[in-house]
Write a protein that holds these residues in place. Structure first.
Motif: not given
Length: 326
Positions: A77-87
């Motif tokens: 129902d939902y995707l919280f798309n938080l994965a990422g390269q943050t540096s």
């Protein structure tokens, strides 16, 4: 916000914000699946979900996997798309990996949603970094976008792909431009995720907190519980679809003042001003704090946890659990 019995996928779910979001969703009665690569230089840490491990499904895979993601997205129902390269520094020394994670993988995820689950609602974690050096303060969503590093450019592309798929394909999506988020679960091994992490480690180890330059740079901060609340509100709101929202802190402080607040929390705490390393100075944005009037007026969000209270909770957490994060 009704997430009860809803099926939710969180990319980067063993990371800092993702694990705190998973905890909140479990409390709200959602069926939660977390996806994380556990690549060492990123923020994933299985200890982050120690208290809810029996209540969530954990899938160790990379968001760049073109076969696993469609399977995981099906029927959610939902995707919280938080994965990422943050540096920011890593994005400059290894721009291709940043491109793969923050752009190519995002496009693959959206394509998978279009093919197997066009009814999903997506909340994408973007960043204030894409504004670059502010022309005026506080920075609102109409501010010119001029990223100062590869990470900012790639996060912007990821954000705009989400909005495009909302506008063209009707896949409900919105983006939150996060500011300096801090709290229990953040990476403290180094400054890859946030400089506050390494400050906490230095403080607890009895080392001097290293403040670059004169420490006059202004910043705003969000305690992780406030960030999670914004994500949940955005996910539950139909009005948010196709929108971009700034988050921001209720307090604006200089970094020297912030260091003074932190050293006061630990007996014998100390800080020192040191020159900017050249590679950091080249991508420093100077003063920044955000205007969050739009999300306040449309979704009713505003930060609730004061900076002193949040810092105190954070330092207490890492003093208790340091062995799992150092």
């Amino acid at each position: 916000m009704s997430y009860k019995k809803k099926s939710v996928l969180i990319t980067g779910g063993l990371g800092f914000i993702g694990s705190n979001l998973a905890r909140a969703l479990v409390r709200l009665g959602a069926d939660v699946t977390v996806v994380d690569s556990l690549v060492p230089q990123y923020g994933g840490n299985i200890f982050n979900i120690r208290d809810i491990a029996a209540q969530v499904v954990v899938n160790i895979c990379d968001v760049r996997d073109p076969y696993a993601m469609p399977y995981l997205l099906k029927d959610k129902d939902y995707l919280f798309n938080l994965a990422g390269q943050t540096s920011h520094l890593d994005s400059m020394t290894d721009p291709r990996t940043d491109l793969e994670i923050n752009v190519s993988a995002q496009l693959s995820i959206l394509e998978a949603c279009r093919k197997v689950n066009p009814g999903i609602k997506i909340v994408f974690a973007s960043t204030r970094q894409l504004y670059g050096k502010p022309e005026y303060l506080p920075v609102d969503e109409k501010h010119p976008i001029r990223p100062v590093d590869v990470n900012g450019i790639n996060k912007l592309a990821g954000e705009w792909y989400h909005l495009l798929y909302n506008n063209v394909y009707g896949i409900r999506a919105c983006a939150l431009r996060l500011t300096n988020t801090y709290g229990p679960g953040m990476r403290v091994k180094d400054a890859r995720q946030t400089f506050l992490g390494i400050w906490v480690r230095q403080l607890i180890d009895g080392e001097a907190i290293k403040v670059y330059g004169d420490g006059a740079q202004l910043r705003d901060f969000n305690y992780v519980d406030d960030c999670v609340e914004a994500l949940l509100l955005a996910g539950a709101s139909e009005e948010a679809n196709g929108r971009v929202y700034n988050l921001g802190g209720g307090e604006v402080v200089g970094l020297k003042e912030l260091a003074e607040m932190m050293v006061a929390l630990v007996p014998g705490g100390k800080y020192e001003l040191i020159p900017f390393p050249p590679e950091r100075k080249a991508i420093d944005i100077g003063d920044y704090y955000g205007n969050f009037d739009l999300i306040r007026s449309e979704l009713g969000w505003e930060p609730k946890v004061g900076l002193h209270e949040g810092l105190k909770k954070t330092v207490q957490y890492y003093r208790q659990y340091r062995t799992h994060y150092w």
